[in-house]
Write an enzyme that holds these catalytic residues in place. Sequence first.
Site, PDB file in Angstrom:
ATOM      1  N   HIS A 280       0.949  -1.198  -0.098  1.00  0.00           N
ATOM      2  CA  HIS A 280      -0.028  -0.057   0.031  1.00  0.00           C
ATOM      3  C   HIS A 280       0.927   1.384  -0.121  1.00  0.00           C
ATOM      4  O   HIS A 280       2.079   1.199   0.466  1.00  0.00           O
ATOM      5  CB  HIS A 280      -0.726  -0.076   1.296  1.00  0.00           C
TER       6      HIS A 280
ATOM      7  N   ASP B 275       3.164  -4.459   8.108  1.00  0.00           N
ATOM      8  CA  ASP B 275       1.850  -3.962   7.870  1.00  0.00           C
ATOM      9  C   ASP B 275       0.680  -4.640   7.989  1.00  0.00           C
ATOM     10  O   ASP B 275       0.437  -5.494   7.164  1.00  0.00           O
ATOM     11  CB  ASP B 275       2.035  -3.218   6.321  1.00  0.00           C
TER      12      ASP B 275
ATOM     13  N   GLN C 288      -4.495  -5.238   6.939  1.00  0.00           N
ATOM     14  CA  GLN C 288      -5.548  -6.132   6.534  1.00  0.00           C
ATOM     15  C   GLN C 288      -5.667  -7.566   6.930  1.00  0.00           C
ATOM     16  O   GLN C 288      -6.569  -8.310   6.997  1.00  0.00           O
ATOM     17  CB  GLN C 288      -5.310  -6.313   4.934  1.00  0.00           C
TER      18      GLN C 288
ATOM     19  N   LYS D  32     -10.194  -0.734  10.660  1.00  0.00           N
ATOM     20  CA  LYS D  32     -10.279  -2.142   9.492  1.00  0.00           C
ATOM     21  C   LYS D  32     -10.854  -3.222  10.427  1.00  0.00           C
ATOM     22  O   LYS D  32     -11.066  -4.169   9.654  1.00  0.00           O
ATOM     23  CB  LYS D  32      -8.804  -2.449   9.204  1.00  0.00           C
TER      24      LYS D  32
ATOM     25  N   CYS E  56      -4.710   2.400  -3.877  1.00  0.00           N
ATOM     26  CA  CYS E  56      -3.579   2.953  -3.176  1.00  0.00           C
ATOM     27  C   CYS E  56      -2.273   1.740  -3.430  1.00  0.00           C
ATOM     28  O   CYS E  56      -1.362   1.790  -2.451  1.00  0.00           O
ATOM     29  CB  CYS E  56      -3.574   3.191  -1.730  1.00  0.00           C
TER      30      CYS E  56
HETATM   31  N1  PLP Z   1      -1.713  -0.852   4.339  1.00  0.00           N
HETATM   32  C1  PLP Z   1      -2.819  -1.720   3.832  1.00  0.00           C
HETATM   33  C2  PLP Z   1      -2.454  -3.021   3.406  1.00  0.00           C
HETATM   34  C3  PLP Z   1      -4.129  -1.014   3.715  1.00  0.00           C
HETATM   35  O1  PLP Z   1      -4.884  -1.730   3.049  1.00  0.00           O
HETATM   36  C4  PLP Z   1      -4.347   0.144   4.273  1.00  0.00           C
HETATM   37  C5  PLP Z   1      -5.645   0.842   3.779  1.00  0.00           C
HETATM   38  O2  PLP Z   1      -6.160   0.616   3.356  1.00  0.00           O
HETATM   39  C6  PLP Z   1      -3.504   0.857   4.717  1.00  0.00           C
HETATM   40  C7  PLP Z   1      -2.042   0.336   4.953  1.00  0.00           C
HETATM   41  C8  PLP Z   1      -3.584   2.160   5.385  1.00  0.00           C
HETATM   42  O3  PLP Z   1      -4.319   2.057   6.264  1.00  0.00           O
HETATM   43  P1  PLP Z   1      -4.863   3.567   7.060  1.00  0.00           P
HETATM   44  O4  PLP Z   1      -5.527   4.198   5.922  1.00  0.00           O
HETATM   45  O5  PLP Z   1      -5.776   3.009   7.962  1.00  0.00           O
HETATM   46  O6  PLP Z   1      -3.881   4.005   7.519  1.00  0.00           O
END
Ligand code: PLP
Length: 414
Positions: free
Chosen positions: A125, A203, A206, A229, A369
């Site tokens: 992401h 990270d 998900q 999430k 993203c």
């Molecule tokens: N990493 C992953 C794999 C994501 O799917 C997302 C959001 O969709 C993020 C990071 C960023 O999350 P946040 O917008 O809650 O910071």
Amino acid sequence: MENKYRKDFPFFKAIDENNSKHNNGLIYFDTAATAQRPYLVLDAMSHFYATANANPLRGLYSLSERATFAYEDARSTVAKFINANDNSEIIFTRNTTESLNLIAYSYGVNNLKEGDEICISIMEHHSNIIPWQMVCGFTGAKLVYLECDKQTGEISDEEISKKITKKTKIVSCVHVSNVLGITNPIKKLSKAAHDVGAIMIVDGAQSSPHFKIDVQDLDADFFALSGHKLCGPMGIGALYGKKELLESMPPFLRGGEMIEYVTRETATWAEVPHKFEAGTVSAGDAVGMAAAMRYLNNVGFDKIQEHDLILTKRLMDGMKSIPHVKFVGSDDPSKRCGIVTFTIDGVHPHDIASLLSEEKIAIRAGHHCAQPLQQYLQINASARASLYFYNTEAEIDIFLDKLSQLRKWSGYKD
Ligand code: PLP
């Protein structure tokens, strides 16, 4: 099959009882963007504000102590949720993005130099790409990408040993891809990182909603997650970090409550985790996120995974029989964690999402993203249906029926 969890959520209860003014009949297949929240989370937050609302960590009166207790109790719930060794290894942040930025600014900028490498995967992401681009810009380090198989999304052992080398100082990888749905081999990556003296960052945006996280078993040095999430409030997340690492790092943000002592010229820092929590904290949100974690534990991650698989299988089996639908990533439902990304020949993903929206189905479309992944896979955009334990088989069947008509609605004969 009746879904006993839907009544726990005001959003679904209103839809199912047909008294939702705004979302009547809506099928919500966008949990990977943000989950719905149960009453329990909303109640925990309103209880906090009704009974314990004072600025935590500073007041000497009992109301402030209650606020501090609620906030620190939430920290302990997060620590248990991911099996951290100690509560002080949990830092409250706004979300995964802020957690990753904290590591980049505090650890990355201060520990890397020219000639060093940061290794991330091609399916990251943007939150786990751009902070490292920034660190490379500041330090002269180089960003290296672990590439995956274009069909299955898997990162091979050969790729890991080719890209993680003595030059590597940081490995940062998404646990579950928000596009491919695949679960990455974090334990292998941690071992490869530690074998060359690098740190391992995960990270978990998900993964944390879908399966039981054990940061010690993963041997992660850092693990980032977002409350929203996993059925918690927006604007609160957490960063796990091994205590000795957190202790060695300078603060990220500076201001109230993160200090030990301040003079006109200088300051010393509070102990971890408070060193990393400058300013008034989001205590109500932390309490809400902790309630969400307790709720998910009560539902049970074995149940969540079982339900994920039943729904994903039904969805993907149905999609396989619709001509012109192509999956982005593996066609094996057990490898998708409820995240099904796809294209339809001749129909732009934005049109897929808009046409489905007219049919009261909410899915995500665009680059998710993850533009470097889209460039690698040579697709401009894709559509994504993402499922959770509150979705139903009946919803899947309606979705499949509408999906099968999309090309016809777009003017094609077959
Ligand atoms: N990493 C992953 C794999 C994501 O799917 C997302 C959001 O969709 C993020 C990071 C960023 O999350 P946040 O917008 O809650 O910071």
